[in-house]
Design an enzyme around this catalytic site. Structure first.
Site, PDB file in Angstrom:
ATOM      1  N   ARG B  53       0.804  -1.213   0.000  1.00  0.00           N
ATOM      2  CA  ARG B  53       0.000   0.000   0.000  1.00  0.00           C
ATOM      3  C   ARG B  53       0.842   1.271   0.000  1.00  0.00           C
ATOM      4  NH1 ARG B  53      -2.965  -3.477   1.683  1.00  0.00           N
ATOM      5  NH2 ARG B  53      -1.267  -4.015   3.062  1.00  0.00           N
ATOM      6  N   THR B  54       1.790   1.337   0.928  1.00  0.00           N
ATOM      7  CA  THR B  54       2.534   2.582   1.077  1.00  0.00           C
ATOM      8  C   THR B  54       3.371   2.863  -0.164  1.00  0.00           C
ATOM      9  OG1 THR B  54       2.624   2.204   3.460  1.00  0.00           O
ATOM     10  CG2 THR B  54       4.127   3.843   2.568  1.00  0.00           C
ATOM     11  N   LYS B  82      25.920  -5.449   0.783  1.00  0.00           N
ATOM     12  CA  LYS B  82      27.391  -5.419   0.806  1.00  0.00           C
ATOM     13  C   LYS B  82      27.895  -4.685   2.049  1.00  0.00           C
ATOM     14  CE  LYS B  82      27.725  -5.409  -4.250  1.00  0.00           C
ATOM     15  NZ  LYS B  82      27.895  -4.484  -5.387  1.00  0.00           N
ATOM     16  N   ARG B 103      11.382   3.731   4.125  1.00  0.00           N
ATOM     17  CA  ARG B 103      10.857   2.786   5.120  1.00  0.00           C
ATOM     18  C   ARG B 103      12.019   1.921   5.581  1.00  0.00           C
ATOM     19  NH1 ARG B 103       5.596  -0.911   5.099  1.00  0.00           N
ATOM     20  NH2 ARG B 103       4.843   1.154   5.686  1.00  0.00           N
ATOM     21  N   HIS B 131       4.929   6.750  11.383  1.00  0.00           N
ATOM     22  CA  HIS B 131       4.501   6.529  10.001  1.00  0.00           C
ATOM     23  C   HIS B 131       3.515   7.666   9.695  1.00  0.00           C
ATOM     24  CE1 HIS B 131       3.454   4.740   6.321  1.00  0.00           C
ATOM     25  NE2 HIS B 131       2.832   3.658   6.706  1.00  0.00           N
TER      26      HIS B 131
END
Lengths: 304, 304, 304
Positions: B53-54, B82, B103, B131
């Protein structure tokens, strides 16, 4: 420059290189003038290995030119794992795009693939082989910060496996740079590269320590020494530690020394250097956008 | 609102929030008027955790504004594995984009990352932290359906681990909402959040059952109770079952009760509710587009 | 054609098919005329299984129409793995796009999903079920190379599990083609498909060898025989070997025989055929772009 494909930095003459760097400089000076230049063009992205910088900067470059990308995605999400050959994959994908960018783990794969397609193909790294757009952005960064006149560069770290370094060293022979190679003995330049540089008339010296040459350098190009090159962790740590730089290391350097790194870095460059005027490695990464815009502009121009 | 970065809903005053919601409403009313607003802008997507969704709604939002995205892809396909630090990754990627969305699983990572970049950075979830764009779309959905005047809201489910809920509860203190928290004892609000709400002067009550408060509610915000929070499967099922709603549960609710859920849902809301007027959770998800368009519009405007 | 959703090739009449092929031909003849046709449209990509050709060609098609895509990414990077139902996923994603493309491993999933959304949904393969846009590009390639008048086609390989083949065979009944099916006995057409073709009045014959019918064919459609269909590797190799073609095999074919393959191929078609006039499988893959542009153009037109 009229190139169908961009496979190796070795295919580029000094004039070719300067044409790319000049165009990149024009773009960097006025990106807006190029914003709609390739509005209807699509670039096919074929990355058979993980990549952040190269893939994102090609994507940004194409979109900054007004174009767009069509991405194969990861190997796991593609039909490559059904056993399709690279030759078949590129022949399919050329139907979806106006140019292709290929990263593949096998040396020579970009050249091979380019033989199968009619659209321009750009090599974005073929294993231990070439990565010409990295070389061009390295050269752009050197020219921007130190210039090519009377240039002395130190290249330090893993000189055995680093394709970035081999490519750059070769290209620098076109500019008569003095090159100092600094590495542990086990990671010195491969014989074939040393021979190749010699043939090209390069002014090259090899060292196991940075200290004796540091004060002469205009540019210090640092690369990562990977743990997996050593038989055990402790040996790796001991060796790698000698090729890390911090503010103390640079005390004897020229004030305007340019420090570069192809990234990602781990411990090779201490974070305290980030805030100094020496640090150009993030700028170097950012230069990937105008340089790749210039390259895409040229190959797509050739297509029209 | 002039915000360099959008890190936490707590940084937003009531006036800031209303400015975003008003702009989102303008956009929803006439999206065509915003279709070319950020034609040449690129948004860098850095998702270190899975998201549907985000990520999709940020992508849609940016493209609905005429812009485009440059996506790092999954962690597995990037050079993060890495060993590159987050600080280095964001400093590289800011060169490819005009704003960043991050995120990341670590609480505080968005704030830390924002200290390293000059382009605006939007937090799209930092572990148990914040959020803020979810909170803004939740508030938009509440305003659209129930309004903020004399609002009574029930928030039910996992109140201990749900960052969405903590953020929303805090933001609602700006609007003098009466808040009823409904959860099993083991998943009640953390002490720090309860204290925080108390400090903000919130009108808050806690319950272990929905029944006594249901009929007062204008909005019921349901969240998922995750099996992994319980010592064993059977205990989970017993507890979770008490916090699921179906048409029978809602018999005593107000006719215009708005039911919300941040999604994905599993069994918390019975599918028979989907067809009722109560169900606003899909609309809530869709509101992610105009709300994120508003946020992007504001941060990119600040950049010009 | 006015179709809300494109679920199965069986829903398409001969007139519907020809309308799509005609529009695809118009697009192929003058792609520039369609370059800005759906400038502000977004296509949602929901691929629950790996795909190269289908996903890339839908992406290219949408972008060649001036539009853009919003991609869910791989299942691993989405919230699907949190247990969200397909019905919920499509209801969320329809809020981010003007049309959806769905590939899903379960037969019937596209039909089911389409019942939950208001935007047009295009089935890009539902397990053993349908893949109508593949059928349309196959028909386009046949029409372009051999035409539908008095057409004799051979379909060879795995006829039991190949959804591509079932769909194409059914569609060809609309064009009165003579169809020869060539396969090992263990991979013959399923009874249900044979019955279905019979009901549609198809002119169908089945063979275990290509040799007796080769010289009559205008088109030879080859599919891959997968090792996993056989109890052991040696049995697979023995059987598969009989259904591979090379230049020798085609000695008795018509000069203008069109050889097709849905790709990826492994060993079914020898690489020496690639350079001959028979080979149309790469062109066939490329035809995915104009054909999918035509389909998208039609469904998006319906939306306005």
């Amino acid at each position: 420059m009229r190139q169908d494909h961009i496979i190796s930095a070795k295919q580029l003459s000094r004039a070719d290189i300067e044409e790319v760097l000049d165009r990149a400089a024009d773009i960097a000076a006025d990106p807006g003038a190029f914003a709609d230049r390739h509005d209807d063009a699509l670039l096919g992205l074929l990355f058979f290995e993980p990549s952040t910088r190269t893939k994102m900067s090609f994507t940004a470059a194409m979109k900054r030119l007004g174009g767009d990308v069509v991405d194969m995605g990861t190997v796991e999400s593609s039909s490559v794992k059904k056993g399709e050959s690279l030759a078949d994959t590129v022949r399919v994908v050329e139907g979806y795009a106006d140019a292709l960018v290929l990263r593949h783990p096998s040396e020579g794969s970009a050249k091979m693939a380019s033989d199968y397609v009619d659209v321009p193909l750009i090599n974005a790294g073929d294993g231990a082989g070439q990565h010409p757009t990295q070389t061009l952005l390295d050269l752009y960064t050197i020219r921007e910060n130190a210039g090519f006149d009377d240039l002395t560069i130190g290249i330090m770290g893993d000189l055995k496996y680093g394709r970035t370094v081999h490519s750059l060293a070769h290209a620098l022979t076109e500019f008569d740079a003095r090159q100092h190679f600094v590495s542990p003995e086990s990671l010195q330049l491969p014989r074939s590269v040393r021979y190749d540089l010699h043939e090209a008339g390069a002014d090259v010296r090899e060292h196991t320590s940075l200290e004796p040459v540091l004060s002469e350098l205009d540019v210090l190009y640092v690369t990562r020494i990977q743990a997996e090159r050593f038989p055990d962790e402790s040996e790796y740590r001991e060796v790698a530690g000698e090729y890390q730089i911090d503010a103390g290391t640079l005390a004897d350097a020229k004030d305007d020394l340019t420090v570069m790194h192809p990234l990602p870095r781990v411990d090779e460059i201490d974070h305290e250097i980030d805030a100094t005027e020496h640090a150009k490695y993030f700028q170097q990464a950012h230069n990937g956008v105008p340089v790749r815009m210039a390259i895409l502009d040229m190959v797509l121009e050739g297509e029209r």
